[in-house]
Design a protein around this motif. Sequence first.
Motif, short mmCIF file in Angstrom:
data_model
loop_
_atom_site.label_atom_id
_atom_site.label_comp_id
_atom_site.label_asym_id
_atom_site.label_seq_id
_atom_site.Cartn_x
_atom_site.Cartn_y
_atom_site.Cartn_z
N TYR A 58 -4.15 64.47 109.96
CA TYR A 58 -3.38 65.49 109.25
C TYR A 58 -4.27 66.39 108.41
N ASP A 59 -5.51 66.00 108.21
CA ASP A 59 -6.41 66.74 107.31
C ASP A 59 -7.21 67.81 108.03
N HIS A 60 -7.64 67.52 109.27
CA HIS A 60 -8.43 68.46 110.08
C HIS A 60 -9.62 69.01 109.29
N SER A 61 -10.31 68.10 108.63
CA SER A 61 -11.44 68.48 107.80
C SER A 61 -12.74 67.99 108.43
N HIS A 62 -13.85 68.43 107.84
CA HIS A 62 -15.15 67.97 108.31
C HIS A 62 -15.28 66.45 108.15
N ALA A 63 -14.79 65.90 107.05
CA ALA A 63 -14.90 64.45 106.79
C ALA A 63 -14.11 63.64 107.81
N SER A 64 -12.89 64.08 108.11
CA SER A 64 -12.07 63.34 109.08
C SER A 64 -12.65 63.44 110.48
N VAL A 102 -5.36 55.12 113.77
CA VAL A 102 -5.70 55.34 112.37
C VAL A 102 -5.15 56.70 111.95
N VAL A 103 -4.69 56.78 110.71
CA VAL A 103 -4.10 58.02 110.19
C VAL A 103 -4.95 58.53 109.02
N PHE A 104 -5.44 59.77 109.16
CA PHE A 104 -6.14 60.44 108.06
C PHE A 104 -5.14 61.36 107.38
N PRO A 105 -4.74 61.08 106.14
CA PRO A 105 -3.71 61.89 105.47
C PRO A 105 -4.24 63.27 105.06
N LYS A 106 -3.31 64.14 104.74
CA LYS A 106 -3.68 65.47 104.25
C LYS A 106 -4.41 65.34 102.92
N ASN A 107 -5.35 66.21 102.67
CA ASN A 107 -6.19 66.19 101.45
C ASN A 107 -7.15 65.01 101.43
N GLU A 109 -10.24 64.87 102.66
CA GLU A 109 -11.58 65.32 102.25
C GLU A 109 -11.59 65.77 100.80
N LYS A 110 -10.53 66.41 100.34
CA LYS A 110 -10.47 66.86 98.95
C LYS A 110 -10.55 65.69 97.97
N ASP A 111 -9.85 64.62 98.32
CA ASP A 111 -9.90 63.42 97.46
C ASP A 111 -11.31 62.86 97.39
N ILE A 112 -12.00 62.89 98.52
CA ILE A 112 -13.39 62.39 98.54
C ILE A 112 -14.28 63.24 97.66
N LYS A 114 -13.45 65.05 95.16
CA LYS A 114 -13.08 64.92 93.75
C LYS A 114 -13.35 63.51 93.22
N GLN A 115 -14.00 62.72 94.02
CA GLN A 115 -14.32 61.34 93.65
C GLN A 115 -13.06 60.50 93.41
N LYS A 116 -12.01 60.86 94.13
CA LYS A 116 -10.78 60.07 94.08
C LYS A 116 -10.77 59.06 95.24
N GLU A 117 -9.86 58.14 95.11
CA GLU A 117 -9.73 57.13 96.18
C GLU A 117 -9.03 57.76 97.37
N ALA A 118 -9.68 57.79 98.51
CA ALA A 118 -9.10 58.36 99.73
C ALA A 118 -8.58 57.22 100.62
N HIS A 119 -7.34 57.37 101.03
CA HIS A 119 -6.70 56.31 101.81
C HIS A 119 -6.76 56.61 103.30
N VAL A 120 -7.01 55.58 104.08
CA VAL A 120 -6.94 55.65 105.55
C VAL A 120 -6.02 54.53 106.01
N ASN A 121 -5.00 54.88 106.77
CA ASN A 121 -4.02 53.90 107.23
C ASN A 121 -4.35 53.45 108.66
N LEU A 122 -4.48 52.15 108.84
CA LEU A 122 -4.80 51.57 110.15
C LEU A 122 -3.61 50.78 110.66
N PHE A 123 -3.14 51.11 111.86
CA PHE A 123 -2.00 50.43 112.48
C PHE A 123 -2.49 49.72 113.73
N LEU A 124 -2.14 48.43 113.87
CA LEU A 124 -2.64 47.62 114.98
C LEU A 124 -1.50 46.88 115.67
#
Length: 397
Positions: A58-64, A102-107, A109-112, A114-124
């Motif tokens: 959902y982020d479509h960023s360089h980090a994701s 795996v789901v990369f949420p919106k924002n 890269e921004k959270d990263i 800003k030194q915030k905790e960035a969440h990644v959701n893994l479904f198995l």
Amino acid sequence: MKVITNIGQIIRNELQQVISDHSIFLTVIAAPILYAFFLGSIYLNKDINEIPFGVVDYDHSHASRELIRQLSASPKIKLTKTLMNDKEADRELKNQNIQGFVVFPKNFEKDILKQKEAHVNLFLNTTRFLPSNTLNMAVNKVILQTGTHIRLQHFEAANGINSKIALKMTDPIKPDIKPIYNHTNSYGDFLLPALFFIILQQTLVLGMAESISSDRQNGLLGPALQASRHGIISYMVGKPAYYIVLYATYLLFFTWVIFPAFQLPVATSLIPIFVLSLLFIVATAIYSMLIGSYIKKQTHAMEILAFSTYPLFLLSGYSWPLSSMPAVLQGFAALIPTTPMLEAMRRLYLMGGSWQTVIPQFQHLLLILGFAALLLTARLFQIKKKMQTINMGNKTA
């Protein structure tokens, strides 16, 4: 001399019966070899690679995109497609097209930044334990490595710390995991040695039980026991003798041919393996004779015992600890030769143990053998006495 002659005749008769009876022949001659190669080929590939996997970005960023690239570079992961949303990913998971996503949420890269905790959701798909466990480890490894790299860059840029010190600050505690026995964490290396002994047990139980029940069905068991003063001893020794030699040969064949063919470890001397295995075969043969003596028709033996493999394997404690089972099941498991045998094989084949490490299992097998022999002797005495009573009644009439 008479006893030896009787034993020899029983062995010859048993060999003829195995050759002439197609059911027994297929059970004790063909099945062990065919099953060994069949089961071994299932786990021929020791490890699971290229497990189908999906990504929802959902982020479509360089980090994701960088994380997706690293995930696709893992040999464990086969990134089949980038999915549009959670619903499409759920549908692909339910259809078994992928085993996880795996789901990369919106924002993200921004959270990263800003030194915030960035969440990644893994479904198995946890209905398949091995692929889900492998994916879980592979994805977490990539994410942890990426997190370490991000922290490293932060320490270097923000604090002006050199790379070596920054790396130590990034990972102050670094675990060094070293598998001691099953070095590759291979499910096949863990399971196959047990399965091979289950094959030997199941085919021996079926073959011998069929043979004994056939003797009962054809009216041969009673006369064999009354053939001489030592008829019971002759029968107990002669009847299983052929099978014991045959299955001891299978044991050598498995260890010297099957195990190397499927690259299974044999981490210890063959002497304790052979001694315990031979004791296991004898105990299983005696139990098989005991069970068969209660079955009146040969076809019933197959019907009754055909589905005993899996319960006996589960009761052995190889796949689930005995201590976690109900006390009643633990007591029943203690009477089954499979229980000490599989524990001994785990210690010998996988852990490279010595004779001293399996003395408790050796003693356990001896106790089981003695108990089974005592029960079989009592049962054969009962059958002999019953036949004598019938014969006396016929003479009186």
